[in-house]
Motif scaffolding. Structure first.
Motif, short mmCIF file in Angstrom:
data_model
loop_
_atom_site.label_atom_id
_atom_site.label_comp_id
_atom_site.label_asym_id
_atom_site.label_seq_id
_atom_site.Cartn_x
_atom_site.Cartn_y
_atom_site.Cartn_z
N LEU A 367 0.85 -1.19 0.00
CA LEU A 367 0.00 0.00 0.00
C LEU A 367 0.89 1.23 0.00
N ARG A 368 0.65 2.09 -0.97
CA ARG A 368 1.47 3.30 -1.09
C ARG A 368 0.57 4.53 -1.10
N LEU A 369 1.11 5.64 -0.61
CA LEU A 369 0.39 6.91 -0.64
C LEU A 369 0.67 7.59 -1.98
N LYS A 370 -0.39 7.88 -2.72
CA LYS A 370 -0.27 8.52 -4.02
C LYS A 370 -1.15 9.76 -4.05
N PRO A 371 -0.80 10.74 -4.91
CA PRO A 371 -1.62 11.97 -4.97
C PRO A 371 -3.04 11.67 -5.45
N ALA A 372 -3.99 12.39 -4.86
CA ALA A 372 -5.40 12.27 -5.27
C ALA A 372 -5.80 13.55 -5.99
N TYR A 373 -6.52 13.39 -7.11
CA TYR A 373 -6.96 14.54 -7.89
C TYR A 373 -8.49 14.56 -7.96
N VAL A 374 -9.06 15.71 -7.65
CA VAL A 374 -10.51 15.84 -7.65
C VAL A 374 -10.94 16.93 -8.63
N ILE A 375 -12.19 16.84 -9.06
CA ILE A 375 -12.75 17.88 -9.94
C ILE A 375 -13.13 19.08 -9.08
N LEU A 376 -12.44 20.19 -9.32
CA LEU A 376 -12.64 21.41 -8.54
C LEU A 376 -13.64 22.35 -9.21
N ASP A 393 -15.79 14.75 -7.66
CA ASP A 393 -15.39 13.41 -8.09
C ASP A 393 -13.88 13.26 -8.00
N THR A 394 -13.42 12.13 -7.46
CA THR A 394 -12.00 11.83 -7.42
C THR A 394 -11.62 11.04 -8.67
N VAL A 395 -10.69 11.55 -9.43
CA VAL A 395 -10.29 10.90 -10.68
C VAL A 395 -9.34 9.75 -10.39
N LEU A 396 -9.72 8.55 -10.83
CA LEU A 396 -8.90 7.35 -10.62
C LEU A 396 -8.01 7.07 -11.82
N SER A 397 -8.53 7.28 -13.03
CA SER A 397 -7.74 7.03 -14.23
C SER A 397 -8.26 7.88 -15.38
N VAL A 398 -7.37 8.16 -16.32
CA VAL A 398 -7.72 8.89 -17.54
C VAL A 398 -7.21 8.08 -18.72
N ASN A 399 -8.13 7.71 -19.60
CA ASN A 399 -7.78 6.86 -20.75
C ASN A 399 -6.99 5.64 -20.31
N ASN A 400 -7.50 5.02 -19.22
CA ASN A 400 -6.97 3.76 -18.67
C ASN A 400 -5.62 3.88 -17.99
N LYS A 401 -5.08 5.09 -17.87
CA LYS A 401 -3.84 5.28 -17.11
C LYS A 401 -4.19 5.79 -15.72
N GLU A 429 -14.21 8.08 -8.56
CA GLU A 429 -14.85 7.57 -7.34
C GLU A 429 -15.77 8.65 -6.80
N ARG A 430 -17.01 8.26 -6.51
CA ARG A 430 -17.99 9.20 -5.99
C ARG A 430 -18.78 8.50 -4.88
N GLY A 432 -17.81 6.52 -2.59
CA GLY A 432 -17.41 5.13 -2.41
C GLY A 432 -17.71 4.24 -3.60
N GLU A 433 -18.35 4.79 -4.64
CA GLU A 433 -18.68 4.01 -5.83
C GLU A 433 -17.77 4.41 -6.99
N VAL A 434 -17.29 3.40 -7.73
CA VAL A 434 -16.43 3.65 -8.88
C VAL A 434 -17.30 3.73 -10.14
N LEU A 435 -17.17 4.84 -10.88
CA LEU A 435 -17.98 5.10 -12.06
C LEU A 435 -17.08 5.41 -13.25
N THR A 436 -17.55 5.10 -14.44
CA THR A 436 -16.78 5.36 -15.67
C THR A 436 -17.60 6.25 -16.60
N TYR A 437 -16.96 7.28 -17.13
CA TYR A 437 -17.61 8.21 -18.05
C TYR A 437 -16.73 8.42 -19.28
N SER A 438 -17.36 8.62 -20.40
CA SER A 438 -16.64 8.89 -21.64
C SER A 438 -17.23 10.11 -22.34
N PHE A 439 -16.37 10.88 -22.96
CA PHE A 439 -16.83 12.04 -23.73
C PHE A 439 -15.76 12.40 -24.74
N LYS A 440 -16.08 13.32 -25.63
CA LYS A 440 -15.12 13.81 -26.61
C LYS A 440 -14.88 15.31 -26.39
#
Length: 446
Positions: A367-376, A393-401, A429-430, A432-440
């Motif tokens: 288990l490692r501490l990593k930076p968390a990024y949220v939509i401000l 919303d806390t961003v977990l991944s962008v384009n699978n990274k 993550e919102r 406690g639930e993990v959600l996936t969204y896509s847009f262009k």
């Protein structure tokens, strides 16, 4: 006897202070020193030492006295003395905030030192710009450095060259353009021309290295400064007194003497966010980091001159965030690193049948501490908004990274500056639930 109560504006900071031997001097044999800086989102971050404490400061030509943020209780370790409570007010729609004015502080930037420097320490520990840039920003410094030294900003190699006035030797420079500086309340202004709807309009612009945009213009129908038909409402940035909103658009060109910058981005901030910036009636806006970085620049405040030489960034196209999302660093998350390994193991050593060989997966997690990024911030009707993303919303991944694999917040945000119709997939993550969204991505100014 009543204590005097001061109201000071950060962005057009009042400068009616008396100076008594508070000056920077480069303490080296040749009176010259180079200081490396980081360039983050078109902003210059420099190392500053105050009273023996090493910090990171934003270099901002738009401020007078140094500002220190107290989000890590820095004012305690700085041993701030001779403090006087004041109020600061800057860009944004919020109220003035409390700060301490302190005298007789020792500042060191490379070999440049000032042994009697004033500073303002903001008392509200929640107010800082670090989470918006994704790295520690402990304060802001501007005029006090520029007024004493000749300051060269080399955006290409990312260093400041600081020179004592008496040691500076002006060299001939092919391709350079020297402009006159004008000052209002210790802020540097330069004259330029904007090309809007095929009209060349003379403008007086604040040189604002503390802004990451290209140009800000203050709408003025009387002289023809208006957004054209293609614009959209957007979040423009953060000021000391809160968020700044306004219109985003483009203009045909911006001229600085012989230099012509084509099709730059321009923002028209709402008047409610910039009320104090309008105190200077002759000012028409600001020229900021996304244009300044296209030059290597020498500031000589004492002579009232600035010298520009275009660099390799000059012809870069102007881009903007097409997603509608602004992210911020929001502490850390515990991330499970899977360091498991796969190894072959034979069930029966005496057997020669290959099918008896099985694959054994030996999990080994850390288990490692990593930076968390949220939509401000989230622009209404933007691609991200329409997809269903929300502020917080806390961003977990962008384009699978995974988001935590981006070295800097700027690197992650860079994905939102892509071409029109580029696909973006966000896992968040919102509650406690993990959600996936896509847009262009959508180019609103296309």
């Amino acid at each position: 006897m009543k204590r005097a109560f001061y109201v000071i504006i950060l962005y057009v900071l009042s400068s009616s202070f008396c100076y008594s031997q508070d000056y920077f001097i480069v303490n080296s044999k040749k009176g010259v020193d180079k200081v490396k800086f980081k360039l983050v989102n078109n902003l210059i971050i420099i190392p500053v030492e105050i009273n023996g404490v090493s910090l990171s400061f934003l270099l901002d030509t738009g401020v007078s006295k140094p500002i220190v943020f107290n989000f890590l209780n820095i004012s305690d370790s700085l041993k701030i003395k001779n403090a006087q409570k004041i109020m600061l007010r800057g860009l944004g729609e919020g109220d003035a905030i409390e700060a301490l004015r302190s005298k007789n502080n020792i500042f060191r930037i490379g070999e440049a030192i000032n042994i009697n420097q004033d500073l303002y320490a903001i008392l509200d520990s929640s107010l800082n710009f670090s989470h918006k840039l994704g790295l520690p920003i402990h304060g802001i410094i501007g005029y006090d450095l520029f007024k004493d030294l000749v300051v060269e900003i080399n955006y290409t190699k990312r260093f400041l060259k600081l020179t004592n006035q008496e040691d500076y030797r002006r060299k001939s420079c092919k391709g350079c353009e020297e402009l006159n500086l004008e000052f209002y309340k210790n802020k540097p202004y330069v004259n330029g021309v904007v090309d809007i709807d095929n009209r060349n309009i003379p403008v007086k612009m604040l040189i604002d290295s503390g802004g990451s945009d290209a140009l800000w213009l203050f709408e003025n129908e009387a002289i023809g400064i208006n957004s054209n038909a293609k614009f959209f409402q957007d979040f423009l940035g953060h000021g000391l007194s809160g968020s700044v909103y306004g219109k985003r658009s483009k203009i045909k060109a911006f001229h600085l003497n012989k230099f012509t910058i084509k099709n730059p981005n321009v923002a028209f901030p709402d008047t409610t966010s910039i009320g104090h910036a309008l105190d200077h009636k002759e000012r028409h806006g600001s020229v900021s980091g996304d244009i300044l970085k296209r030059f290597n620049i020498v500031f000589n405040y004492r002579k009232g001159k600035v010298r520009l030489k275009k660099n390799r960034f000059f012809k870069e196209s102007f881009r903007y965030n097409k997603s509608g999302i602004e992210l911020a660093h929001n502490g850390v998350r515990l991330v499970k690193d899977d360091t498991g390994f796969v190894s072959p193991k034979t069930k029966n050593k005496s057997s020669t049948v290959e099918d008896n060989t099985q694959i054994v997966y030996s999990p080994n997690y850390k288990l490692r501490l990593k930076p968390a990024y949220v939509i401000l911030e989230l622009r209404i009707d933007s691609p991200a908004y329409r997809a269903g993303l929300k502020i917080g919303d806390t961003v977990l991944s962008v384009n699978n990274k995974p988001a935590h694999q981006f070295a800097l917040l700027q690197d992650l945000m860079e994905l939102f500056y892509g071409n029109h119709n580029k696909s973006i997939k966000l896992k968040v993550e919102r509650g406690g639930e993990v959600l996936t969204y896509s847009f262009k991505l959508v180019d609103m100014l296309k």
